[in-house]
Design a protein around this motif. Structure first.
Motif, PDB file in Angstrom:
ATOM      1  N   TYR A  26      31.891  64.758  17.626  1.00  0.00           N
ATOM      2  CA  TYR A  26      30.833  64.225  16.772  1.00  0.00           C
ATOM      3  C   TYR A  26      30.549  65.054  15.530  1.00  0.00           C
ATOM      4  N   ARG A  27      30.977  66.296  15.455  1.00  0.00           N
ATOM      5  CA  ARG A  27      30.664  67.143  14.303  1.00  0.00           C
ATOM      6  C   ARG A  27      31.905  67.544  13.500  1.00  0.00           C
ATOM      7  N   THR A  28      33.034  66.959  13.761  1.00  0.00           N
ATOM      8  CA  THR A  28      34.242  67.278  13.014  1.00  0.00           C
ATOM      9  C   THR A  28      34.701  66.038  12.268  1.00  0.00           C
ATOM     10  N   PRO A  29      34.453  65.971  10.950  1.00  0.00           N
ATOM     11  CA  PRO A  29      34.849  64.777  10.203  1.00  0.00           C
ATOM     12  C   PRO A  29      36.370  64.629  10.103  1.00  0.00           C
ATOM     13  N   SER A  30      37.070  65.737   9.872  1.00  0.00           N
ATOM     14  CA  SER A  30      38.526  65.721   9.858  1.00  0.00           C
ATOM     15  C   SER A  30      39.002  67.134  10.170  1.00  0.00           C
ATOM     16  N   PHE A  31      40.182  67.227  10.727  1.00  0.00           N
ATOM     17  CA  PHE A  31      40.685  68.527  11.123  1.00  0.00           C
ATOM     18  C   PHE A  31      41.293  69.295   9.962  1.00  0.00           C
ATOM     19  N   GLU A  32      41.372  68.678   8.786  1.00  0.00           N
ATOM     20  CA  GLU A  32      41.851  69.378   7.602  1.00  0.00           C
ATOM     21  C   GLU A  32      40.714  70.066   6.861  1.00  0.00           C
ATOM     22  N   SER A  33      39.469  69.724   7.181  1.00  0.00           N
ATOM     23  CA  SER A  33      38.336  70.307   6.463  1.00  0.00           C
ATOM     24  C   SER A  33      37.962  71.665   7.066  1.00  0.00           C
ATOM     25  N   GLN A  34      37.151  72.399   6.345  1.00  0.00           N
ATOM     26  CA  GLN A  34      36.703  73.711   6.802  1.00  0.00           C
ATOM     27  C   GLN A  34      35.446  73.620   7.655  1.00  0.00           C
ATOM     28  N   GLU A  35      34.845  72.463   7.772  1.00  0.00           N
ATOM     29  CA  GLU A  35      33.577  72.301   8.472  1.00  0.00           C
ATOM     30  C   GLU A  35      33.774  71.745   9.879  1.00  0.00           C
ATOM     31  N   GLN A  36      34.619  72.343  10.646  1.00  0.00           N
ATOM     32  CA  GLN A  36      34.806  71.887  12.011  1.00  0.00           C
ATOM     33  C   GLN A  36      33.700  72.433  12.887  1.00  0.00           C
ATOM     34  N   LEU A  37      33.130  71.606  13.712  1.00  0.00           N
ATOM     35  CA  LEU A  37      32.088  71.908  14.691  1.00  0.00           C
ATOM     36  C   LEU A  37      30.724  72.204  14.092  1.00  0.00           C
ATOM     37  N   VAL A  38      30.591  72.294  12.780  1.00  0.00           N
ATOM     38  CA  VAL A  38      29.299  72.639  12.195  1.00  0.00           C
ATOM     39  C   VAL A  38      28.783  71.611  11.195  1.00  0.00           C
ATOM     40  N   SER A  39      29.538  70.595  10.874  1.00  0.00           N
ATOM     41  CA  SER A  39      29.046  69.602   9.923  1.00  0.00           C
ATOM     42  C   SER A  39      27.982  68.738  10.605  1.00  0.00           C
ATOM     43  N   PRO A  40      27.100  68.145   9.829  1.00  0.00           N
ATOM     44  CA  PRO A  40      26.051  67.328  10.431  1.00  0.00           C
ATOM     45  C   PRO A  40      26.630  66.094  11.125  1.00  0.00           C
ATOM     46  N   VAL A  41      25.919  65.649  12.133  1.00  0.00           N
ATOM     47  CA  VAL A  41      26.346  64.465  12.878  1.00  0.00           C
ATOM     48  C   VAL A  41      26.138  63.252  11.996  1.00  0.00           C
ATOM     49  N   SER A  42      27.153  62.422  11.893  1.00  0.00           N
ATOM     50  CA  SER A  42      27.042  61.199  11.100  1.00  0.00           C
ATOM     51  C   SER A  42      27.452  60.022  11.986  1.00  0.00           C
ATOM     52  N   LEU A  43      26.455  59.413  12.601  1.00  0.00           N
ATOM     53  CA  LEU A  43      26.711  58.237  13.415  1.00  0.00           C
ATOM     54  C   LEU A  43      26.601  57.000  12.534  1.00  0.00           C
ATOM     55  N   SER A  44      27.528  56.101  12.686  1.00  0.00           N
ATOM     56  CA  SER A  44      27.517  54.884  11.882  1.00  0.00           C
ATOM     57  C   SER A  44      26.547  53.869  12.501  1.00  0.00           C
ATOM     58  N   ASP A  45      26.415  52.743  11.827  1.00  0.00           N
ATOM     59  CA  ASP A  45      25.539  51.691  12.345  1.00  0.00           C
ATOM     60  C   ASP A  45      26.096  51.076  13.621  1.00  0.00           C
ATOM     61  N   SER A  46      27.383  51.236  13.843  1.00  0.00           N
ATOM     62  CA  SER A  46      28.003  50.673  15.041  1.00  0.00           C
ATOM     63  C   SER A  46      28.030  51.672  16.203  1.00  0.00           C
ATOM     64  N   ALA A  47      27.178  52.680  16.134  1.00  0.00           N
ATOM     65  CA  ALA A  47      27.128  53.681  17.202  1.00  0.00           C
ATOM     66  C   ALA A  47      26.592  53.038  18.474  1.00  0.00           C
ATOM     67  N   THR A  48      27.241  53.345  19.563  1.00  0.00           N
ATOM     68  CA  THR A  48      26.834  52.773  20.839  1.00  0.00           C
ATOM     69  C   THR A  48      25.832  53.698  21.527  1.00  0.00           C
ATOM     70  N   MET A  49      25.354  53.261  22.666  1.00  0.00           N
ATOM     71  CA  MET A  49      24.450  54.076  23.460  1.00  0.00           C
ATOM     72  C   MET A  49      25.152  55.352  23.904  1.00  0.00           C
ATOM     73  N   PHE A  50      26.458  55.265  24.168  1.00  0.00           N
ATOM     74  CA  PHE A  50      27.209  56.436  24.608  1.00  0.00           C
ATOM     75  C   PHE A  50      27.355  57.469  23.491  1.00  0.00           C
ATOM     76  N   ASP A  51      27.471  57.005  22.246  1.00  0.00           N
ATOM     77  CA  ASP A  51      27.493  57.940  21.119  1.00  0.00           C
ATOM     78  C   ASP A  51      26.169  58.683  21.003  1.00  0.00           C
ATOM     79  N   THR A  52      25.079  57.958  21.121  1.00  0.00           N
ATOM     80  CA  THR A  52      23.759  58.581  21.061  1.00  0.00           C
ATOM     81  C   THR A  52      23.561  59.537  22.220  1.00  0.00           C
ATOM     82  N   LEU A  53      24.004  59.164  23.401  1.00  0.00           N
ATOM     83  CA  LEU A  53      23.911  60.024  24.567  1.00  0.00           C
ATOM     84  C   LEU A  53      24.782  61.274  24.402  1.00  0.00           C
TER      85      LEU A  53
END
Length: 91
Positions: A26-53
């Motif tokens: 949930y916090r890694t937008p892409s593995f080529e970026s430098q912000e792995q594990l620390v970027s803000p969570v960005s849930l889309s509008d299609s996020a399910t209950m399991f994503d929120t959980l």
């Protein structure tokens, strides 16, 4: 005293591993970026209950790892030493 260290280490490694897995999802937008594990969570509008959980569990595992390890590594030994000092003083 060694059993408190092992309990704290078990909590720290177990909860830390669970946090790293969920943060990787949930916090890694892409593995080529430098912000792995620390970027803000960005849930889309299609996020399910399991994503929120998953995001909720990620935060819970993080704080459980920190507070649980500090409880066994610092809190319990301090309480034991304070109790022993009070018993010595009472005698």
């Amino acid at each position: 005293m060694a059993d408190e260290f092992v309990k704290g280490l078990g909590i720290f490694t177990g909860a830390g591993l669970a946090w790293m897995v969920l943060a990787g999802w949930y916090r890694t937008p892409s593995f080529e970026s430098q912000e792995q594990l620390v970027s803000p969570v960005s849930l889309s509008d299609s996020a399910t209950m399991f994503d929120t959980l998953g995001v909720l569990l990620m935060d819970m595992f993080f704080w459980f790892a920190i507070i649980g390890a500090l409880t066994f590594w610092v809190g319990i030994p301090v309480i034991r030493q304070a109790r022993e000092a009070l018993e010595e003083r009472a005698q």
